[in-house]
Motif scaffolding. Sequence first.
Motif, PDB file in Angstrom:
ATOM      1  N   PHE A  57      50.831 -45.053  32.929  1.00  0.00           N
ATOM      2  CA  PHE A  57      50.883 -43.636  33.290  1.00  0.00           C
ATOM      3  C   PHE A  57      52.299 -43.233  33.693  1.00  0.00           C
ATOM      4  CE2 PHE A  57      50.535 -40.332  36.595  1.00  0.00           C
ATOM      5  CZ  PHE A  57      49.905 -39.330  35.871  1.00  0.00           C
ATOM      6  N   LEU A  58      52.943 -44.062  34.524  1.00  0.00           N
ATOM      7  CA  LEU A  58      54.322 -43.768  34.925  1.00  0.00           C
ATOM      8  C   LEU A  58      55.268 -43.800  33.735  1.00  0.00           C
ATOM      9  CD1 LEU A  58      54.561 -45.818  38.258  1.00  0.00           C
ATOM     10  CD2 LEU A  58      54.391 -43.338  38.014  1.00  0.00           C
ATOM     11  N   PHE A  59      55.032 -44.718  32.814  1.00  0.00           N
ATOM     12  CA  PHE A  59      55.887 -44.809  31.631  1.00  0.00           C
ATOM     13  C   PHE A  59      55.785 -43.548  30.771  1.00  0.00           C
ATOM     14  CE2 PHE A  59      56.132 -45.948  27.079  1.00  0.00           C
ATOM     15  CZ  PHE A  59      57.468 -46.305  27.011  1.00  0.00           C
ATOM     16  N   LEU A  60      54.562 -43.075  30.531  1.00  0.00           N
ATOM     17  CA  LEU A  60      54.382 -41.870  29.719  1.00  0.00           C
ATOM     18  C   LEU A  60      54.969 -40.638  30.411  1.00  0.00           C
ATOM     19  CD1 LEU A  60      50.737 -42.450  28.412  1.00  0.00           C
ATOM     20  CD2 LEU A  60      52.881 -42.769  27.162  1.00  0.00           C
ATOM     21  N   ILE A  61      54.743 -40.520  31.735  1.00  0.00           N
ATOM     22  CA  ILE A  61      55.301 -39.390  32.474  1.00  0.00           C
ATOM     23  C   ILE A  61      56.830 -39.432  32.424  1.00  0.00           C
ATOM     24  CG2 ILE A  61      55.542 -38.369  34.768  1.00  0.00           C
ATOM     25  CD1 ILE A  61      52.885 -37.755  33.471  1.00  0.00           C
ATOM     26  N   SER A  62      57.403 -40.620  32.605  1.00  0.00           N
ATOM     27  CA  SER A  62      58.860 -40.756  32.583  1.00  0.00           C
ATOM     28  C   SER A  62      59.417 -40.397  31.213  1.00  0.00           C
ATOM     29  CB  SER A  62      59.259 -42.183  32.952  1.00  0.00           C
ATOM     30  OG  SER A  62      58.775 -42.525  34.236  1.00  0.00           O
ATOM     31  N   THR A  63      58.743 -40.857  30.163  1.00  0.00           N
ATOM     32  CA  THR A  63      59.217 -40.565  28.807  1.00  0.00           C
ATOM     33  C   THR A  63      59.203 -39.067  28.538  1.00  0.00           C
ATOM     34  OG1 THR A  63      58.367 -42.701  28.043  1.00  0.00           O
ATOM     35  CG2 THR A  63      58.834 -41.044  26.367  1.00  0.00           C
ATOM     36  N   GLY A  64      58.094 -38.403  28.879  1.00  0.00           N
ATOM     37  CA  GLY A  64      58.023 -36.957  28.667  1.00  0.00           C
ATOM     38  C   GLY A  64      59.055 -36.205  29.488  1.00  0.00           C
ATOM     39  N   THR A  65      59.259 -36.644  30.752  1.00  0.00           N
ATOM     40  CA  THR A  65      60.253 -35.987  31.611  1.00  0.00           C
ATOM     41  C   THR A  65      61.653 -36.125  31.046  1.00  0.00           C
ATOM     42  OG1 THR A  65      58.865 -36.436  33.543  1.00  0.00           O
ATOM     43  CG2 THR A  65      61.179 -35.900  33.946  1.00  0.00           C
ATOM     44  N   VAL A  66      61.986 -37.309  30.559  1.00  0.00           N
ATOM     45  CA  VAL A  66      63.330 -37.539  29.995  1.00  0.00           C
ATOM     46  C   VAL A  66      63.543 -36.696  28.752  1.00  0.00           C
ATOM     47  CG1 VAL A  66      64.766 -39.283  28.860  1.00  0.00           C
ATOM     48  CG2 VAL A  66      63.595 -39.840  30.992  1.00  0.00           C
ATOM     49  N   MET A  78      62.467 -25.952  21.041  1.00  0.00           N
ATOM     50  CA  MET A  78      61.491 -26.882  20.490  1.00  0.00           C
ATOM     51  C   MET A  78      62.139 -27.833  19.496  1.00  0.00           C
ATOM     52  SD  MET A  78      58.876 -26.256  22.191  1.00  0.00           S
ATOM     53  CE  MET A  78      57.891 -27.468  21.334  1.00  0.00           C
ATOM     54  N   ASN A  79      63.151 -27.353  18.778  1.00  0.00           N
ATOM     55  CA  ASN A  79      63.879 -28.260  17.879  1.00  0.00           C
ATOM     56  C   ASN A  79      64.595 -29.351  18.682  1.00  0.00           C
ATOM     57  OD1 ASN A  79      63.061 -26.909  15.604  1.00  0.00           O
ATOM     58  ND2 ASN A  79      64.890 -25.609  15.498  1.00  0.00           N
ATOM     59  N   ALA A  80      65.150 -28.945  19.833  1.00  0.00           N
ATOM     60  CA  ALA A  80      65.816 -29.931  20.687  1.00  0.00           C
ATOM     61  C   ALA A  80      64.813 -30.956  21.212  1.00  0.00           C
ATOM     62  CB  ALA A  80      66.514 -29.223  21.852  1.00  0.00           C
ATOM     63  N   VAL A  81      63.600 -30.485  21.583  1.00  0.00           N
ATOM     64  CA  VAL A  81      62.557 -31.409  22.052  1.00  0.00           C
ATOM     65  C   VAL A  81      62.185 -32.385  20.945  1.00  0.00           C
ATOM     66  CG1 VAL A  81      60.156 -31.571  22.796  1.00  0.00           C
ATOM     67  CG2 VAL A  81      61.653 -29.831  23.786  1.00  0.00           C
ATOM     68  N   SER A  82      62.031 -31.892  19.731  1.00  0.00           N
ATOM     69  CA  SER A  82      61.680 -32.756  18.600  1.00  0.00           C
ATOM     70  C   SER A  82      62.768 -33.788  18.322  1.00  0.00           C
ATOM     71  CB  SER A  82      61.420 -31.900  17.363  1.00  0.00           C
ATOM     72  OG  SER A  82      61.151 -32.709  16.246  1.00  0.00           O
ATOM     73  N   ASP A  83      64.020 -33.342  18.332  1.00  0.00           N
ATOM     74  CA  ASP A  83      65.126 -34.268  18.062  1.00  0.00           C
ATOM     75  C   ASP A  83      65.213 -35.354  19.127  1.00  0.00           C
ATOM     76  OD1 ASP A  83      65.706 -32.793  15.837  1.00  0.00           O
ATOM     77  OD2 ASP A  83      67.290 -31.603  16.809  1.00  0.00           O
ATOM     78  N   HIS A  84      65.052 -34.990  20.402  1.00  0.00           N
ATOM     79  CA  HIS A  84      65.187 -35.966  21.478  1.00  0.00           C
ATOM     80  C   HIS A  84      63.965 -36.876  21.593  1.00  0.00           C
ATOM     81  CE1 HIS A  84      69.024 -34.510  22.679  1.00  0.00           C
ATOM     82  NE2 HIS A  84      68.585 -33.298  23.004  1.00  0.00           N
ATOM     83  N   THR A  85      62.816 -36.419  21.090  1.00  0.00           N
ATOM     84  CA  THR A  85      61.654 -37.321  21.037  1.00  0.00           C
ATOM     85  C   THR A  85      61.942 -38.496  20.111  1.00  0.00           C
ATOM     86  OG1 THR A  85      60.129 -35.492  21.479  1.00  0.00           O
ATOM     87  CG2 THR A  85      59.213 -37.489  20.467  1.00  0.00           C
ATOM     88  N   ILE A  86      62.477 -38.184  18.952  1.00  0.00           N
ATOM     89  CA  ILE A  86      62.854 -39.255  18.015  1.00  0.00           C
ATOM     90  C   ILE A  86      63.959 -40.118  18.617  1.00  0.00           C
ATOM     91  CG2 ILE A  86      63.795 -39.724  15.726  1.00  0.00           C
ATOM     92  CD1 ILE A  86      62.536 -37.097  14.802  1.00  0.00           C
ATOM     93  N   PHE A  87      64.910 -39.460  19.317  1.00  0.00           N
ATOM     94  CA  PHE A  87      66.018 -40.174  19.939  1.00  0.00           C
ATOM     95  C   PHE A  87      65.489 -41.190  20.972  1.00  0.00           C
ATOM     96  CE2 PHE A  87      69.657 -40.962  22.539  1.00  0.00           C
ATOM     97  CZ  PHE A  87      70.759 -40.773  21.725  1.00  0.00           C
ATOM     98  N   SER A 119      61.929 -51.698  40.489  1.00  0.00           N
ATOM     99  CA  SER A 119      63.383 -51.571  40.346  1.00  0.00           C
ATOM    100  C   SER A 119      63.743 -50.722  39.136  1.00  0.00           C
ATOM    101  CB  SER A 119      64.023 -52.950  40.229  1.00  0.00           C
ATOM    102  OG  SER A 119      63.504 -53.651  39.104  1.00  0.00           O
ATOM    103  N   ALA A 120      62.987 -50.922  38.021  1.00  0.00           N
ATOM    104  CA  ALA A 120      63.284 -50.155  36.809  1.00  0.00           C
ATOM    105  C   ALA A 120      63.008 -48.667  37.018  1.00  0.00           C
ATOM    106  CB  ALA A 120      62.463 -50.696  35.639  1.00  0.00           C
ATOM    107  N   PHE A 121      61.849 -48.359  37.619  1.00  0.00           N
ATOM    108  CA  PHE A 121      61.524 -46.950  37.833  1.00  0.00           C
ATOM    109  C   PHE A 121      62.420 -46.328  38.903  1.00  0.00           C
ATOM    110  CE2 PHE A 121      57.459 -48.298  35.897  1.00  0.00           C
ATOM    111  CZ  PHE A 121      57.351 -47.320  34.922  1.00  0.00           C
ATOM    112  N   ALA A 122      62.844 -47.113  39.892  1.00  0.00           N
ATOM    113  CA  ALA A 122      63.775 -46.596  40.892  1.00  0.00           C
ATOM    114  C   ALA A 122      65.121 -46.268  40.252  1.00  0.00           C
ATOM    115  CB  ALA A 122      63.958 -47.621  42.014  1.00  0.00           C
ATOM    116  N   LEU A 123      65.564 -47.142  39.347  1.00  0.00           N
ATOM    117  CA  LEU A 123      66.816 -46.883  38.629  1.00  0.00           C
ATOM    118  C   LEU A 123      66.721 -45.615  37.788  1.00  0.00           C
ATOM    119  CD1 LEU A 123      69.645 -47.852  37.752  1.00  0.00           C
ATOM    120  CD2 LEU A 123      68.535 -49.176  35.953  1.00  0.00           C
ATOM    121  N   LEU A 124      65.574 -45.442  37.130  1.00  0.00           N
ATOM    122  CA  LEU A 124      65.383 -44.240  36.318  1.00  0.00           C
ATOM    123  C   LEU A 124      65.376 -42.988  37.200  1.00  0.00           C
ATOM    124  CD1 LEU A 124      64.777 -42.963  33.579  1.00  0.00           C
ATOM    125  CD2 LEU A 124      62.346 -43.366  34.007  1.00  0.00           C
ATOM    126  N   ALA A 125      64.733 -43.072  38.347  1.00  0.00           N
ATOM    127  CA  ALA A 125      64.693 -41.918  39.242  1.00  0.00           C
ATOM    128  C   ALA A 125      66.085 -41.572  39.763  1.00  0.00           C
ATOM    129  CB  ALA A 125      63.748 -42.205  40.407  1.00  0.00           C
TER     130      ALA A 125
END
Length: 478
Positions: free
Chosen positions: A170-179, A201-210, A429-435
Amino acid sequence: MINSVVSFVRILALDLLLLKTVLSNPYTSGSLLLQAERRSLHGQPMRAAAFHFPPCLSAIETTPGNYSYYGICNDIINWLSEQFRMKLVYVPANDSDVVKLGIVPVLVQQLMKKEIDVAPFPFVITPLLLQLIDFSIPLTVEDYHLLQPWPKEESRLTACIRPFSTTVWFLFLISTGTVIVFMAVLTHFRHQQLSKMTSFMNAVSDHTIFVMTIITGQGNYASPKTGFPFRLMLGVWCLTMVVLVNAYTGTLMSYLTVPKLKPIVNTLAELADRHDTQMTVNFELGKARMFLEATSGPNKIIGDSLRKNPQFLAKGNAQEALKNVLERGATYFTNRSQVKFFMAMDMKSHPKCRMTSSDPVPFIEYYSSGFPKNGRKNRIINHDLQYLKESGLLLNWLKKYTPNVDKCMLGKTKPRGRVTSLTPLDLSSAFALLAIGVGLSLFTFLLEIFASFRLTQKIRHVDEVGKNSNAKKPRVDS
């Protein structure tokens, strides 16, 4: 000559004094009485109860009507008969009475009728039995275990999602969408500053692939023109994915290569909560009463289950309970010796483990042999049983009938080879670094907005001053 006579008298007096001391010693005199009583038993028959209750005593019919016996109780009786030079005579218990009444009442009847001198059965001393028969010293102390079927292997269809717990996913999916959204906002704002007309929306699509290319380890490229907040966010995301992806792949490899077995039952509380297995217990030995008479807690839940399913209340010998374990998937509540004996016997006939055992359950029992009430031989037999217990022979004999069964023991590892899913605490540690990275990127983004706003105000101020100065200049006509 006189000196020799004096020396002889002194030695004789010393011997008489020593003899008087020995005879006056209660322990020595008691030992002499025991020796006399022991000699009186030479050649007499030692009548012992015969029954089928492994690993204590098992009967094998050698010829029609003739049986041979083996087991730890047989070793004890043989040792006693050799100690007293008595002739061992087995008196079989009536099989029909055993089926009808149970093995304990039948053996008690044999002792009360003086048909036998000793019942080599693992009796548990109770106030009721003490009124009917006498007991030996406690020969063994056994803790109890839960004998149960070998656990099934978990399905491998879900192996790809088991490395992470549900919270981590759940945290991984939330983090991915937030990023993705945050990177799209940075890009969209950057393009507006550069007066480029782009769709959010084009920017969202491009960064999803990124973002997906970074997760799958394919890598990507970010231009220096994208701005520092974007590149900072991207760098932190890459570093976080290094931790998460390596943790995932390493744990996934363990799930795919190490057998995953379902958890076994290790306590009575766990057994009460399980719906895929039920307890089976020997009804006539009295262990069932602690569940059937319970008024609260896990014991009451197990007792209610036994009342609803009386087929799990085994009667007769332990073979019925063992059948419930192998054919009905039940869990047998019994002592350590029986657990190891049944597992060892099953391992001889089946190459793969079909049963396993739990850790010790906090329940123990003391086992004693039975004697006729006030029997003449009780004292001398009990005396030698004390010596037998202290010699360590009992433990040696017990190991002979309960060999090493560690191959099929999973209780201490719950179970062996099981891989635990990674929790948010493991990957904190990984999620703290991301935050922290998202926070720094957002901070620099706000600084850029503030700096851009101040720059825009200055430009507007300069433009307004220029317009005002041009308006105040006098017009010159040609």
